[in-house]
Enzyme design. Structure first.
Site, PDB file in Angstrom:
ATOM      1  N   HIS A 266       0.882  -1.068   0.027  1.00 62.36           N
ATOM      2  CA  HIS A 266      -0.007   0.062   0.031  1.00 62.36           C
ATOM      3  C   HIS A 266       0.933   1.280   0.032  1.00 62.36           C
ATOM      4  CE1 HIS A 266      -3.753   2.306   1.183  1.00 62.36           C
ATOM      5  NE2 HIS A 266      -4.204   1.296   0.370  1.00 62.36           N
TER       6      HIS A 266
ATOM      7  N   ASP B  58      16.788   9.687  -8.430  1.00 60.81           N
ATOM      8  CA  ASP B  58      18.216   9.981  -8.290  1.00 60.81           C
ATOM      9  C   ASP B  58      18.765   9.854  -6.874  1.00 60.81           C
ATOM     10  OD1 ASP B  58      18.390  10.194 -10.970  1.00 60.81           O
ATOM     11  OD2 ASP B  58      18.173  12.335 -10.936  1.00 60.81           O
TER      12      ASP B  58
ATOM     13  N   LYS C 244       3.120   4.462  -1.480  1.00 61.31           N
ATOM     14  CA  LYS C 244       2.833   5.362  -2.429  1.00 61.31           C
ATOM     15  C   LYS C 244       4.019   6.446  -2.262  1.00 61.31           C
ATOM     16  CE  LYS C 244      -1.833   4.797  -1.323  1.00 61.31           C
ATOM     17  NZ  LYS C 244      -2.030   4.106  -0.241  1.00 61.31           N
TER      18      LYS C 244
END
Length: 177
Positions: free
Chosen positions: A121, A128, A123
């Site tokens: 779940h 870089d 996000k």
């Protein structure tokens, strides 16, 4: 008189410095708003070497296209998705689009707890190894058009390092399937 002013000014700077530093290192966006979507795309467009993405659900065309443009510039991209949210039942998932365009995409291996599989779940994205994009927003059209979500962009290598370690852990686990 000048010494008192200078001393007061120096104390102000010492107290304020952490806030001034963080103010330019962290940007916060709330949705519904295309400003949040544009900010993520801007970070993807600025990527030079790597983009690692771990999101529960990925249906956003603009974000998928931005990743593809980055890949064409030579940026190494890896994406981890939740299988349930991006499986065959989700016709809007960008899993097939990303994979068919040569982007490394894997489904997360969920943790098992109390005889149930958990969700991947997360996000977040690490760009870089120095910029983190996180918050409550999945990379979906609804997150930017309809939902009340948040997106936080953090430009700090120390924090990016923590997220990158978690991504590496999830990436290695995803090889199990």
């Amino acid at each position: 008189m000048f010494r008192i002013f200078l001393k007061g000014f120096l104390i102000f700077l010492i107290i304020s410095f952490p806030y001034l530093t963080y103010a330019r290192d962290i940007c916060v966006y709330f949705t519904p708003s295309y400003a949040a979507l544009d900010a993520i795309i801007e970070q993807i467009n600025e990527a030079e070497k790597t983009i690692d993405v771990a999101v529960y659900n990925f249906t956003s065309r603009p974000l998928a296209r931005a990743l593809l443009r980055a890949k064409k510039r030579g940026v190494k991209i890896r994406v981890i998705l939740d299988r349930e949210a991006n499986g065959e039942s989700n016709r809007y998932s960008k899993y097939e689009f990303l994979k068919s365009n040569g982007i490394s995409v894997r489904f997360a291996v969920p943790h098992i707890a109390w005889d149930r599989e958990g969700l991947m779940h997360n996000k977040f994205a690490v760009i870089d190894k120095k910029t983190v994009i996180t918050g409550s927003a999945n990379w979906t059209a609804s997150a930017f058009k309809i939902n009340d979500e948040n997106v936080i962009i953090i430009k700090r290598e120390d924090i990016a390092n923590v997220y990158e370690k978690e991504f590496e852990y999830l990436w290695k686990r995803s090889m199990l399937r």
